[in-house]
Design a protein around this motif. Structure first.
Motif, short mmCIF file in Angstrom:
data_model
loop_
_atom_site.label_atom_id
_atom_site.label_comp_id
_atom_site.label_asym_id
_atom_site.label_seq_id
_atom_site.Cartn_x
_atom_site.Cartn_y
_atom_site.Cartn_z
N GLY A 1 -63.81 -128.50 30.35
CA GLY A 1 -63.78 -127.44 31.36
C GLY A 1 -62.42 -127.20 31.96
O GLY A 1 -62.35 -126.74 33.08
N GLY A 2 -61.34 -127.52 31.26
CA GLY A 2 -60.01 -127.36 31.81
C GLY A 2 -59.48 -125.95 31.75
O GLY A 2 -58.48 -125.64 32.35
N ALA A 3 -60.13 -125.06 31.00
CA ALA A 3 -59.64 -123.70 30.84
C ALA A 3 -59.94 -122.86 32.08
O ALA A 3 -61.02 -122.92 32.63
N ALA A 4 -58.95 -122.10 32.50
CA ALA A 4 -59.13 -121.19 33.62
C ALA A 4 -59.68 -119.88 33.10
O ALA A 4 -59.25 -119.38 32.07
N LEU A 5 -60.66 -119.32 33.79
CA LEU A 5 -61.23 -118.04 33.39
C LEU A 5 -61.02 -117.02 34.49
O LEU A 5 -61.24 -117.31 35.68
N ILE A 6 -60.61 -115.83 34.09
CA ILE A 6 -60.41 -114.74 35.04
C ILE A 6 -61.77 -114.09 35.26
O ILE A 6 -62.37 -113.55 34.33
N GLN A 7 -62.26 -114.19 36.50
CA GLN A 7 -63.58 -113.66 36.80
C GLN A 7 -63.54 -112.18 37.15
O GLN A 7 -64.46 -111.44 36.83
N SER A 8 -62.47 -111.74 37.83
CA SER A 8 -62.35 -110.32 38.17
C SER A 8 -60.90 -110.01 38.53
O SER A 8 -60.09 -110.90 38.73
N TYR A 9 -60.62 -108.71 38.61
CA TYR A 9 -59.30 -108.25 39.02
C TYR A 9 -59.48 -107.01 39.89
O TYR A 9 -60.52 -106.35 39.86
N SER A 10 -58.49 -106.72 40.70
CA SER A 10 -58.50 -105.55 41.57
C SER A 10 -57.05 -105.14 41.79
O SER A 10 -56.14 -105.83 41.34
N PRO A 11 -56.82 -104.03 42.49
CA PRO A 11 -55.44 -103.65 42.78
C PRO A 11 -54.70 -104.67 43.65
O PRO A 11 -53.48 -104.68 43.69
N ARG A 12 -55.44 -105.54 44.33
CA ARG A 12 -54.82 -106.54 45.20
C ARG A 12 -54.51 -107.84 44.48
O ARG A 12 -53.66 -108.61 44.93
N GLY A 13 -55.21 -108.15 43.38
CA GLY A 13 -54.97 -109.41 42.70
C GLY A 13 -56.10 -109.79 41.77
O GLY A 13 -56.79 -108.94 41.21
N PHE A 14 -56.33 -111.11 41.67
CA PHE A 14 -57.26 -111.64 40.68
C PHE A 14 -58.14 -112.72 41.30
O PHE A 14 -57.77 -113.36 42.28
N LEU A 15 -59.31 -112.92 40.70
CA LEU A 15 -60.18 -114.03 41.04
C LEU A 15 -60.25 -114.92 39.80
O LEU A 15 -60.77 -114.51 38.76
#
Length: 182
Positions: free
Chosen positions: A59-73
């Motif tokens: 489980g070491g991989a980072a996953l991008i859950q969402s993005y917006s004009p302000r940044g990322f989750l």
């Protein structure tokens, strides 16, 4: 036989600076510590590369859950503005737009050990053309570069992480895209 000769020599005290018992003096004296040479980037053989140890393989991989004009989750962590993802690290990336992507801004990605295989760059709302010299620089460093719009770059990064590839990403948040229906 050699050991007996050394014992005789040391017990007689005939070796300068070496005596057994009280009053033994050091054979040599060391010079005072001083820095007479300042290291420069041309002294590559004197520098040690930084290495990253993976402590947890599951489980070491980072996953991008969402993005917006302000940044990322990313894995539940909210990142404001452009970011550099170097699993498992999430860093602020000091670029304002795709025009700021240069050899200096990509230095972070080629200094890592183990060397990353693929760098995914998200340039905002659309795919932007980067300076060919910058791409050639990364190719010379042995790193493949994928330039995409940020939504596709996020998906590509997640896919490559799920395949357990050694991947990093440099992402610029896409601005708000308005359509005629809004």
């Amino acid at each position: 036989m050699a050991l007996a000769g050394c014992v005789r020599l040391l017990s007689r005290g005939s070796a300068p600076g070496l005596r057994l018992g009280r009053g033994a003096l050091p054979a040599t004296t060391s010079p005072p510590l001083s820095r007479s040479h300042r290291l420069t980037p041309s002294d590559d053989e004197l520098y040690q590369r930084t290495s990253v140890s993976v402590l947890q393989k599951e489980g070491g991989a980072a996953l991008i859950q969402s993005y917006s004009p302000r940044g990322f989750l990313v894995d539940g962590n909210r990142v404001l503005g452009p970011c550099a993802l170097l699993p498992p690290a999430i860093l602020q990336w000091n670029v304002g737009s795709y025009k700021d992507i240069c050899e200096e801004s990509l230095a972070l990605f080629h200094l890592l050990e183990p060397r990353i295989e693929i760098l995914v760059l998200g340039t905002g709302a659309s795919v932007e053309r980067l300076d060919p010299q910058v791409l050639a620089f990364m190719r010379r460093k042995g790193i493949a570069v994928e330039v995409q719009d940020t939504p596709n770059a996020c998906a590509t990064f997640n896919f490559l992480c799920s395949e357990r590839r050694i991947v990093a990403a440099g992402l610029i948040p896409p601005p708000v895209v308005r359509t005629d229906a809004d």
